[in-house]
Design a protein around this motif. Structure first.
Motif: not given
Length: 217
Positions: A124-132, A160-163, A191-196, A212-213
């Motif tokens: 339900q939640s992610f940090t920037q580090t986890e997303l990268l 990344l795309t969250f479904e 979320l675009t890479l720039e937003q991440i 997914s990507p």
């Protein structure tokens, strides 16, 4: 004959041959094709991502049963109501020239197998580090699937795309919070890479079913 198309982490593989029956049609595919891709995942270390095989849900392609067969044996094929297929990684099935058989109601000519790179687990939640870290693993896995030298012609992941398709089907709304700023999401949130690279944390009122990507066109 096979045809492959890569789109936002999906690789679509056409069926090999089709057998008609009075009640359903059977789509049969060589296990070897699944094995080669699973081998690429298993021989490398991708702790955060996996390959998921599925039959896209359409009115013309509804799974009613499935099996994995060789000349001497038959095993049940496990699948979900979302038509995700769970294909075992088994060198013996490759050696025995196994077939993955999917019985569908509808027009089997309209069916295909989709292969998607996705997160092994969603939260339900992610940090920037986890997303990268997720995007890094996804890029590495996609490079491996493309093979040399084609990986140099592959577009890198743009985010990344969250479904939330399953949650939306139940009529629930999805609230997204990025660093205390709220917004709403539909079946998918990207979320675009720039937003991440600019956020610290992201959270959702419901856990996404798939991460997914995202690859821009």
């Amino acid at each position: 004959m096979r045809n492959r198309t890569l789109l936002n982490g999906f690789i679509f593989i056409s069926t090999i041959f089709i057998v008609n029956s009075s009640f359903a049609e059977t789509v049969s595919l060589e296990y070897n094709g699944f094995y080669d891709r699973l081998k690429q995942v298993n021989k490398q270390n991708y702790p955060l991502v996996e390959l998921a095989f599925s039959v896209p849900i359409t009115p013309d392609c509804t799974i009613v049963s499935g099996s994995i067969t060789t000349e001497k044996e038959q095993f049940p094929l496990t699948y979900t109501k979302q038509q995700r297929l769970f294909i075992p990684y088994d060198p013996q099935l490759k050696s025995d020239r196994g077939l993955v058989n999917i019985n569908v109601v509808g027009d089997a000519a309209q069916c295909g197998i989709a292969m998607q790179v996705r997160a092994k687990e969603t939260k339900q939640s992610f940090t920037q580090t986890e997303l990268l870290a997720l995007t890094n693993d996804m890029n590495k896995l996609l490079d491996g699937l493309q093979g040399f030298p084609m990986k140099y012609f592959r577009k890198p992941i743009n985010g990344l795309t969250f479904e939330f398709a399953e949650i939306q089907a139940d009529g629930k709304t999805i609230k997204v919070v990025i660093d205390d700023v709220e917004s709403m999401a539909n079946e998918k949130f990207t979320l675009t890479l720039e937003q991440i690279t600019q956020l610290k944390n992201i959270s959702f009122t419901h856990k996404p079913s798939v991460v997914s990507p995202f690859v821009s066109q």
